[in-house]
Design a protein around this motif. Structure first.
Motif, PDB file in Angstrom:
ATOM      1  N   ARG A 256       3.065  -1.659  13.382  1.00 61.71           N
ATOM      2  CA  ARG A 256       1.874  -0.834  13.543  1.00 61.71           C
ATOM      3  C   ARG A 256       2.198   0.391  14.408  1.00 61.71           C
ATOM      4  O   ARG A 256       3.060   0.324  15.278  1.00 61.71           O
ATOM      5  CB  ARG A 256       0.755  -1.650  14.192  1.00 61.71           C
ATOM      6  CG  ARG A 256       0.319  -2.833  13.343  1.00 61.71           C
ATOM      7  CD  ARG A 256      -0.627  -3.747  14.090  1.00 61.71           C
ATOM      8  NE  ARG A 256       0.002  -4.353  15.274  1.00 61.71           N
ATOM      9  CZ  ARG A 256      -0.577  -5.293  16.009  1.00 61.71           C
ATOM     10  NH1 ARG A 256      -1.780  -5.731  15.707  1.00 61.71           N
ATOM     11  NH2 ARG A 256       0.052  -5.792  17.065  1.00 61.71           N
TER      12      ARG A 256
ATOM     13  N   GLY B 244       2.083   5.061   0.623  1.00 60.57           N
ATOM     14  CA  GLY B 244       1.784   6.072   1.625  1.00 60.57           C
ATOM     15  C   GLY B 244       1.572   7.429   0.987  1.00 60.57           C
ATOM     16  O   GLY B 244       1.636   7.581  -0.240  1.00 60.57           O
ATOM     17  N   SER B 245       1.321   8.419   1.807  1.00 62.57           N
ATOM     18  CA  SER B 245       1.150   9.789   1.337  1.00 62.57           C
ATOM     19  C   SER B 245       1.570  10.724   2.460  1.00 62.57           C
ATOM     20  O   SER B 245       1.621  10.315   3.635  1.00 62.57           O
ATOM     21  CB  SER B 245      -0.315  10.046   0.956  1.00 62.57           C
ATOM     22  OG  SER B 245      -1.130  10.073   2.122  1.00 62.57           O
TER      23      SER B 245
ATOM     24  N   GLU C 229       1.624   6.327   7.414  1.00 62.25           N
ATOM     25  CA  GLU C 229       1.610   5.034   8.098  1.00 62.25           C
ATOM     26  C   GLU C 229       0.868   3.950   7.317  1.00 62.25           C
ATOM     27  O   GLU C 229       1.012   2.770   7.617  1.00 62.25           O
ATOM     28  CB  GLU C 229       1.011   5.175   9.493  1.00 62.25           C
ATOM     29  CG  GLU C 229       1.972   5.780  10.504  1.00 62.25           C
ATOM     30  CD  GLU C 229       3.255   4.957  10.695  1.00 62.25           C
ATOM     31  OE1 GLU C 229       3.154   3.711  10.772  1.00 62.25           O
ATOM     32  OE2 GLU C 229       4.338   5.555  10.761  1.00 62.25           O
ATOM     33  N   ARG C 230       0.080   4.292   6.325  1.00 63.55           N
ATOM     34  CA  ARG C 230      -0.546   3.273   5.482  1.00 63.55           C
ATOM     35  C   ARG C 230       0.521   2.416   4.827  1.00 63.55           C
ATOM     36  O   ARG C 230       0.372   1.190   4.698  1.00 63.55           O
ATOM     37  CB  ARG C 230      -1.426   3.920   4.410  1.00 63.55           C
ATOM     38  CG  ARG C 230      -2.642   4.633   4.941  1.00 63.55           C
ATOM     39  CD  ARG C 230      -3.403   5.348   3.837  1.00 63.55           C
ATOM     40  NE  ARG C 230      -4.039   4.432   2.896  1.00 63.55           N
ATOM     41  CZ  ARG C 230      -3.678   4.274   1.631  1.00 63.55           C
ATOM     42  NH1 ARG C 230      -2.663   4.967   1.143  1.00 63.55           N
ATOM     43  NH2 ARG C 230      -4.322   3.440   0.843  1.00 63.55           N
ATOM     44  N   TYR C 231       1.589   3.049   4.410  1.00 67.24           N
ATOM     45  CA  TYR C 231       2.712   2.354   3.773  1.00 67.24           C
ATOM     46  C   TYR C 231       3.366   1.391   4.758  1.00 67.24           C
ATOM     47  O   TYR C 231       3.551   0.203   4.465  1.00 67.24           O
ATOM     48  CB  TYR C 231       3.714   3.403   3.289  1.00 67.24           C
ATOM     49  CG  TYR C 231       5.019   2.879   2.741  1.00 67.24           C
ATOM     50  CD1 TYR C 231       5.135   2.484   1.418  1.00 67.24           C
ATOM     51  CD2 TYR C 231       6.155   2.811   3.554  1.00 67.24           C
ATOM     52  CE1 TYR C 231       6.344   2.033   0.907  1.00 67.24           C
ATOM     53  CE2 TYR C 231       7.365   2.359   3.049  1.00 67.24           C
ATOM     54  CZ  TYR C 231       7.451   1.968   1.735  1.00 67.24           C
ATOM     55  OH  TYR C 231       8.649   1.523   1.232  1.00 67.24           O
ATOM     56  N   TRP C 232       3.711   1.880   5.946  1.00 70.17           N
ATOM     57  CA  TRP C 232       4.401   1.050   6.923  1.00 70.17           C
ATOM     58  C   TRP C 232       3.492  -0.034   7.477  1.00 70.17           C
ATOM     59  O   TRP C 232       3.944  -1.150   7.762  1.00 70.17           O
ATOM     60  CB  TRP C 232       4.963   1.920   8.047  1.00 70.17           C
ATOM     61  CG  TRP C 232       6.056   2.796   7.538  1.00 70.17           C
ATOM     62  CD1 TRP C 232       6.008   4.145   7.340  1.00 70.17           C
ATOM     63  CD2 TRP C 232       7.355   2.376   7.123  1.00 70.17           C
ATOM     64  NE1 TRP C 232       7.192   4.592   6.827  1.00 70.17           N
ATOM     65  CE2 TRP C 232       8.042   3.535   6.678  1.00 70.17           C
ATOM     66  CE3 TRP C 232       8.006   1.146   7.076  1.00 70.17           C
ATOM     67  CZ2 TRP C 232       9.354   3.488   6.206  1.00 70.17           C
ATOM     68  CZ3 TRP C 232       9.303   1.088   6.608  1.00 70.17           C
ATOM     69  CH2 TRP C 232       9.965   2.249   6.178  1.00 70.17           C
ATOM     70  N   ALA C 233       2.216   0.246   7.615  1.00 69.76           N
ATOM     71  CA  ALA C 233       1.283  -0.741   8.151  1.00 69.76           C
ATOM     72  C   ALA C 233       1.002  -1.880   7.181  1.00 69.76           C
ATOM     73  O   ALA C 233       0.370  -2.868   7.555  1.00 69.76           O
ATOM     74  CB  ALA C 233      -0.031  -0.062   8.545  1.00 69.76           C
ATOM     75  N   SER C 234       1.474  -1.763   5.938  1.00 71.16           N
ATOM     76  CA  SER C 234       1.271  -2.842   4.958  1.00 71.16           C
ATOM     77  C   SER C 234       2.524  -3.697   4.767  1.00 71.16           C
ATOM     78  O   SER C 234       2.532  -4.602   3.928  1.00 71.16           O
ATOM     79  CB  SER C 234       0.851  -2.251   3.607  1.00 71.16           C
ATOM     80  OG  SER C 234       1.931  -1.600   2.953  1.00 71.16           O
TER      81      SER C 234
ATOM     82  N   ASP D 224      -0.915  10.556   5.142  1.00 69.64           N
ATOM     83  CA  ASP D 224      -1.114   9.282   5.824  1.00 69.64           C
ATOM     84  C   ASP D 224       0.070   8.359   5.535  1.00 69.64           C
ATOM     85  O   ASP D 224      -0.078   7.323   4.898  1.00 69.64           O
ATOM     86  CB  ASP D 224      -2.426   8.637   5.357  1.00 69.64           C
ATOM     87  CG  ASP D 224      -2.792   7.416   6.180  1.00 69.64           C
ATOM     88  OD1 ASP D 224      -2.094   7.144   7.179  1.00 69.64           O
ATOM     89  OD2 ASP D 224      -3.757   6.725   5.818  1.00 69.64           O
TER      90      ASP D 224
ATOM     91  N   VAL E 147       0.862  -1.189   0.000  1.00 74.88           N
ATOM     92  CA  VAL E 147       0.000   0.000   0.000  1.00 74.88           C
ATOM     93  C   VAL E 147       0.895   1.235   0.000  1.00 74.88           C
ATOM     94  O   VAL E 147       1.763   1.367   0.876  1.00 74.88           O
ATOM     95  CB  VAL E 147      -0.926   0.036   1.232  1.00 74.88           C
ATOM     96  CG1 VAL E 147      -1.746   1.320   1.247  1.00 74.88           C
ATOM     97  CG2 VAL E 147      -1.844  -1.180   1.250  1.00 74.88           C
TER      98      VAL E 147
END
Length: 337
Positions: free
Chosen positions: A218, A158-159, A164-169, A162, A156
């Motif tokens: 996370r 990131g931006s 953390e979307r990148y790291w959370a995937s 946001d 995923v």
């Protein structure tokens, strides 16, 4: 200037004998054992530096704090292969499509050994993987005579709004190889958990089986109080299945774990970075299953410290070496050079 460490305790019959709580501790030093820490620094991210220790607790930077190789780049991870040679893995950046290997007979001179380009386009357990290869790491498994190569990859983007979307995937992927030249099977997920993981390392367990030490990637919250901590899971086989990891072995916002056995042969020392390059922490246990506790060090108050790391040290791996290897490495890269 010669390297200095605390002298060995005069009575070696009980290297784990404990003084009263809070009393000064003189770490045990084995006459034939030492440690090498291959790492980067805050000033030079990804560039290979060395620090060494005789007791596993007090570390000194070599080569006057300068790099020991300008060719290598990555999050230094070293494994000793079946032929006694050492193999080092890295990559130029997360966007580098190649995982790169170096080889050494003496831990002093490193030569390019080869590359591997993982196909990330069709990973069944991790669909839509991005072309990102984070912190490749090596473990040589003696029972199966195979190298286990791991890294983390997101699926995923990131931006700025946001990130953390990148790291959370991020998920830990792996391949196996007999020789780091051929990789018969495509990459697969090592860990079945939903939670994001990075910086995964593997350690054979004394009682049999294996333990993986991971960073729970996370972001910390009331829902995920274990976020950004170092955790552990143990299984019977190298490839698991690994159950959900246990409680944190570190505070939040720690990563890049590396694990060594203390010279007394009776304690595990788990180091981890408080990122980004702020400090290093240490947790200690008699067995991989615990109990673990955090050791005081790098506090700025010498009498509180039970371990010391050079300032600015960042990601890498610690390995046990002989005193003969230690002497040769120190001679090649003296601390006052």
């Amino acid at each position: 200037m010669a390297l200095t460490v605390a002298a060995a305790a005069p009575a070696q019959d009980s290297p784990r004998a404990q003084p009263v709580p809070g009393a000064p501790v003189t770490p045990y030093i084995h006459p034939d054992k030492a440690y090498l820490f291959a790492h980067m620094t805050k000033a030079r991210y990804g560039v290979l530096h060395y620090s060494v220790s005789l007791d596993g607790f007090h570390w000194q930077a070599l080569n006057g704090g300068r790099a020991v190789s300008e060719d290598y780049h990555g999050h230094a991870s070293i494994a000793q292969g079946p032929n006694g040679r050492y193999y080092l893995v890295g990559n130029k950046s997360d966007s580098d499509p190649l995982i790169r290997f170096w080889v050494s007979d003496d831990l002093i001179r490193w030569a390019p050994f080869g590359t591997y380009r993982p196909d990330l386009s069709n990973i069944k357990e991790h669909p839509h993987a991005l072309q990102r290869i984070g912190a490749p790491k090596l473990h040589y498994d003696k029972p199966s005579a195979r190298f286990l190569l791991t890294w983390h990859t997101p699926n995923v983007p990131g931006s700025p709004d946001d990130p953390e979307r990148y790291w959370a995937s991020q998920k830990t992927l792996y391949v196996l190889s007999k020789d780091l030249k051929s990789f018969a099977a495509p990459p697969r997920r090592l860990l079945p958990w939903d939670m994001a993981t990075i910086d995964t390392i593997v350690q054979p367990n004394d009682g049999g089986g294996y333990c993986v030490i991971v960073k729970d990637e996370r972001y910390p919250s009331y829902n995920w109080v274990t976020g950004k901590t170092v955790r552990m899971s143990c299984a019977d086989e190298l490839l698991g299945p690994y159950p959900e990891p246990g409680p944190p072995l570190s505070p939040n916002f720690r990563e890049a774990p590396t694990l060594i056995r203390a010279p007394n042969g009776a304690d595990w020392l788990l180091y981890y970075e408080q990122y980004a390059g702020t400090s290093y922490g240490l947790s200690m246990a008699p067995r991989l299953e615990g109990p673990w506790y955090q050791v005081s060090g790098n506090s700025g108050v010498p009498e509180w410290n039970r371990f010391e790391m050079p300032a600015g040290v960042r990601h890498g791996s610690m390995i046990a070496i002989s005193r003969k290897q230690y002497d040769a490495i120190v001679a090649a890269f003296p601390s006052n050079k």
